[in-house]
Design a protein around this motif. Structure first.
Motif, short mmCIF file in Angstrom:
data_model
loop_
_atom_site.label_atom_id
_atom_site.label_comp_id
_atom_site.label_asym_id
_atom_site.label_seq_id
_atom_site.Cartn_x
_atom_site.Cartn_y
_atom_site.Cartn_z
N MET A 1 0.86 -1.20 0.00
CA MET A 1 0.00 0.00 0.00
C MET A 1 0.89 1.25 0.00
SD MET A 1 -2.96 1.12 2.72
CE MET A 1 -3.80 -0.45 2.77
N SER A 2 0.51 2.24 -0.82
CA SER A 2 1.32 3.46 -0.92
C SER A 2 1.08 4.36 0.29
CB SER A 2 0.95 4.22 -2.19
OG SER A 2 -0.38 4.69 -2.07
N CYS A 3 2.04 5.29 0.50
CA CYS A 3 1.90 6.23 1.63
C CYS A 3 0.66 7.09 1.45
CB CYS A 3 3.15 7.10 1.74
SG CYS A 3 4.54 6.20 2.41
N GLU A 4 0.30 7.40 0.20
CA GLU A 4 -0.88 8.23 -0.06
C GLU A 4 -2.15 7.54 0.47
OE1 GLU A 4 -2.99 10.28 -3.86
OE2 GLU A 4 -0.83 9.89 -4.02
N LYS A 5 -2.20 6.22 0.24
CA LYS A 5 -3.37 5.48 0.74
C LYS A 5 -3.33 5.39 2.26
CE LYS A 5 -4.69 2.90 -3.30
NZ LYS A 5 -4.71 1.61 -4.00
N PHE A 6 -2.13 5.35 2.82
CA PHE A 6 -2.02 5.29 4.28
C PHE A 6 -2.53 6.58 4.92
CE2 PHE A 6 0.66 1.46 4.30
CZ PHE A 6 0.11 0.83 5.41
N GLU A 7 -2.43 7.69 4.19
CA GLU A 7 -2.87 8.98 4.76
C GLU A 7 -4.33 8.90 5.21
OE1 GLU A 7 -2.19 12.27 2.16
OE2 GLU A 7 -0.01 12.29 2.52
N GLN A 8 -5.15 8.27 4.36
CA GLN A 8 -6.58 8.14 4.70
C GLN A 8 -6.76 7.36 6.01
OE1 GLN A 8 -9.45 9.14 2.97
NE2 GLN A 8 -8.18 10.32 1.57
N LEU A 9 -5.97 6.31 6.14
CA LEU A 9 -6.08 5.48 7.35
C LEU A 9 -5.49 6.20 8.57
CD1 LEU A 9 -5.14 1.98 5.87
CD2 LEU A 9 -7.41 2.87 6.38
N ILE A 10 -4.40 6.94 8.34
CA ILE A 10 -3.76 7.65 9.45
C ILE A 10 -4.72 8.69 10.04
CG2 ILE A 10 -1.90 9.31 10.01
CD1 ILE A 10 -0.15 7.69 7.97
N ALA A 11 -5.45 9.36 9.15
CA ALA A 11 -6.42 10.38 9.62
C ALA A 11 -7.47 9.77 10.54
CB ALA A 11 -7.09 11.04 8.42
N LEU A 12 -7.74 8.50 10.37
CA LEU A 12 -8.69 7.81 11.27
C LEU A 12 -7.95 7.23 12.48
CD1 LEU A 12 -10.79 5.97 8.53
CD2 LEU A 12 -11.52 7.94 9.87
N TYR A 13 -6.76 6.72 12.23
CA TYR A 13 -5.96 6.06 13.28
C TYR A 13 -5.68 7.00 14.45
CZ TYR A 13 -1.77 4.01 15.42
OH TYR A 13 -0.86 3.50 16.31
N VAL A 14 -5.35 8.27 14.16
CA VAL A 14 -4.96 9.20 15.24
C VAL A 14 -6.09 9.44 16.24
CG1 VAL A 14 -3.18 10.44 13.91
CG2 VAL A 14 -5.54 11.23 13.83
N GLU A 15 -7.31 9.22 15.81
CA GLU A 15 -8.45 9.41 16.74
C GLU A 15 -9.07 8.09 17.17
OE1 GLU A 15 -9.38 12.03 18.22
OE2 GLU A 15 -8.54 13.69 17.08
N GLY A 16 -8.40 6.99 16.85
CA GLY A 16 -8.91 5.69 17.26
C GLY A 16 -10.17 5.26 16.53
N ASP A 17 -10.31 5.73 15.29
CA ASP A 17 -11.52 5.41 14.52
C ASP A 17 -11.34 4.21 13.59
OD1 ASP A 17 -13.25 7.37 15.52
OD2 ASP A 17 -12.33 8.90 14.26
#
Lengths: 184, 199
Positions: A1-17
Motif C-alpha cells: 500500500m502506498s503512503c498516499e493510501k495510508f494517509e486516509q487510514l492515518i487520519a482515522l488512526y490518530v483518533e482511534g476510529d
C-alpha cells in the motif's frame, strides 16, 4: 500500500476510529515510514486545534435570546394548529343548525313510496290487476272496485340513523354526526 | 417528517432516561414549563453544532437553533419519548443548517471575537494565539463539503460515535469514516498552508 493510501487510514488512526486489525497495519507502517509519522503528527496537531473549538464559550445571553424567541413564537404555533379544528367544528355546527331550521320551517312531506322501493319487496300491483279484469267481466265491476280499495298502505321506511364520522388531524378528536333519516 | 422516521424506527442507540421521557409526556400534554426544560437541556449542543456548521456565523446559528426548536414543538405530539431523541435533534439541526447554507449560497465567516466568544482564563499571548488558531480551523472547516463538515463536527466536536453519526447522516459507517478522513486531511492541509504563510 502506498503512503498516499495510508494517509486516509492515518487520519482515522490518530483518533482511534479504525478497527483493530487495520490499526495494527497502520501502526506497523508508522514504525517504518518517517514521512507518514510526520503526517500523523501534523494531523494530531490540527485535531487538537480543532478540539479547542469545544472550549469556546458562547455567552448565556445568546442561549437566553434563542429560548425567549422560541417561547414567544410557540403560542402562535399552538393557535395555528388548533384553528382548523375549530373551523371544522363551527362549519359542522352551522350545517346542523341549518338542517334543523329547515326541518322546523319546511312543511312536512309524506314519505314517498318510491323512495323505499329498493328496500321493500315489490308488492303485487293490486290496482292494475283490478283494472285489467274490469273490461273482461262487466258483472264483476263492483267487486273490482272493492279490490281496488284494498291497496296496501305504504310500508313505513325505517332505517338506522346515518352515522357520519369525521376525523381531524388530532387523533384524540373524532366528530360523530348522527342523522335521523326518518325525518324525526 | 422524514426526520421522525429516525425516532419512530431503527435501533435506539441512546435510550433516554425516565426523567426525559416524563418531560416529553408533559410537554405533549401542553405543559410549557416541560417544553422549556427540554429546550434548556438541548439548546447548547444545538446552538454550538449550528454555529460550526454555519461557519461561525452566530446570528445564523441563533436563527437555526430557533428553527430547530420550533420544528421540535410542531413534531412533539408525534415524538416517541423512548427513542433516540438526541440523534433526531442533531439530524434536524444538520438539515436546517444545510437548508440555510443553500439559501445563502455564500455564508460569510464572522470573526470569532465578534461572535461573543470568551476564552478561558489565560494570559493575553496565549489567548491571541489560541484565537488565531481557532480562526484558521474555522476557515478550514468552511472549505469542507456539507457532508464532510457535518461528519467532522458531529464526530470530532460533538464527540458522537461513528455509528451514531451514520444514523444522523443516514449513511453507512464506512461512508462516515471516509467523510471524516477526507475532512481531517483537508483541515490539516489548509491549516499547514496558513501557518506557513504566517511564518
Amino acid at each position: 500500500m502506498s503512503c498516499e493510501k495510508f494517509e486516509q487510514l492515518i487520519a482515522l488512526y490518530v483518533e482511534g476510529d479504525l478497527p483493530e486489525t487495520e490499526a495494527h497495519v497502520v501502526a506497523r507502517h508508522l514504525d517504518e515510514c518517517a514521512s507518514c509519522r510526520e503526517f500523523a503528527a501534523g494531523i494530531e496537531e490540527t485535531q487538537a486545534a480543532l478540539k479547542d473549538l469545544r472550549l469556546e464559550h458562547v455567552g448565556g445571553a445568546v442561549f437566553a435570546e434563542v429560548r425567549e424567541q422560541v417561547l414567544r413564537e410557540i403560542p402562535a404555533i399552538g393557535s395555528a394548529r388548533l384553528w382548523p379544528k375549530f373551523a371544522i367544528a363551527a362549519a359542522l355546527a352551522a350545517a346542523l343548525m341549518a338542517g334543523l331550521l329547515w326541518r322546523v320551517l319546511a312543511p312536512a312531506q309524506p314519505v314517498q313510496l318510491q323512495a323505499a322501493a329498493p328496500l321493500v319487496p315489490a308488492a303485487p300491483p293490486a290496482v292494475e290487476v283490478a283494472a285489467r279484469r274490469t273490461p273482461v267481466h262487466h258483472r264483476g265491476g263492483a267487486r273490482s272496485a272493492r279490490v281496488a280499495h284494498r291497496v296496501k298502505p305504504a310500508p313505513v321506511f325505517k332505517s338506522e340513523p346515518l352515522v357520519v364520522k369525521m376525523l381531524t388531524d388530532d387523533p384524540h378528536v373524532v366528530i360523530y354526526w348522527l342523522v335521523d333519516q326518518n325525518g324525526g | 417528517m422524514q426526520e421522525l422516521a429516525l425516532v419512530m424506527s431503527g435501533e435506539c442507540v441512546d435510550a433516554q432516561e425516565p426523567e426525559f421521557a416524563r418531560l416529553v409526556k408533559q410537554a405533549k400534554a401542553g405543559d410549557p414549563a416541560a417544553f422549556e426544560a427540554i429546550l434548556a437541556r438541548h439548546e447548547r449542543p444545538v446552538l454550538l453544532t449550528a454555529l460550526r456548521l454555519l461557519n461561525g456565523n452566530i446570528e445564523d446559528a441563533k436563527d437555526a437553533a430557533q428553527q430547530v426548536f420550533l420544528r421540535l414543538y410542531r413534531a412533539l405530539h408525534q415524538l416517541d419519548e423512548n427513542r433516540c431523541f438526541a440523534a433526531w435533534l442533531y439530524r434536524i439541526t444538520v438539515n436546517v443548517c444545510r437548508d440555510m447554507l443553500r439559501r445563502r449560497a455564500k455564508s460569510p465567516v464572522v470573526a470569532l471575537e465578534q461572535a461573543e466568544y470568551r476564552a478561558a482564563d489565560e494570559d493575553t499571548d496565549k489567548v491571541l494565539e489560541r484565537s488565531e488558531r481557532m480562526r484558521i480551523i474555522q476557515r478550514a472547516i468552511a472549505t469542507l463539503t456539507e457532508r464532510e463538515r457535518a461528519a467532522v463536527v458531529l464526530r470530532d466536536l460533538e464527540g458522537i460515535p461513528t455509528h451514531e453519526v451514520a444514523q444522523i447522516l443516514r449513511c453507512s459507517e464506512v461512508n462516515v469514516r471516509s467523510l471524516i478522513s477526507n475532512a481531517r486531511i483537508k483541515i490539516r492541509k489548509f491549516a499547514g498552508r496558513q501557518m506557513k504563510r504566517r511564518v
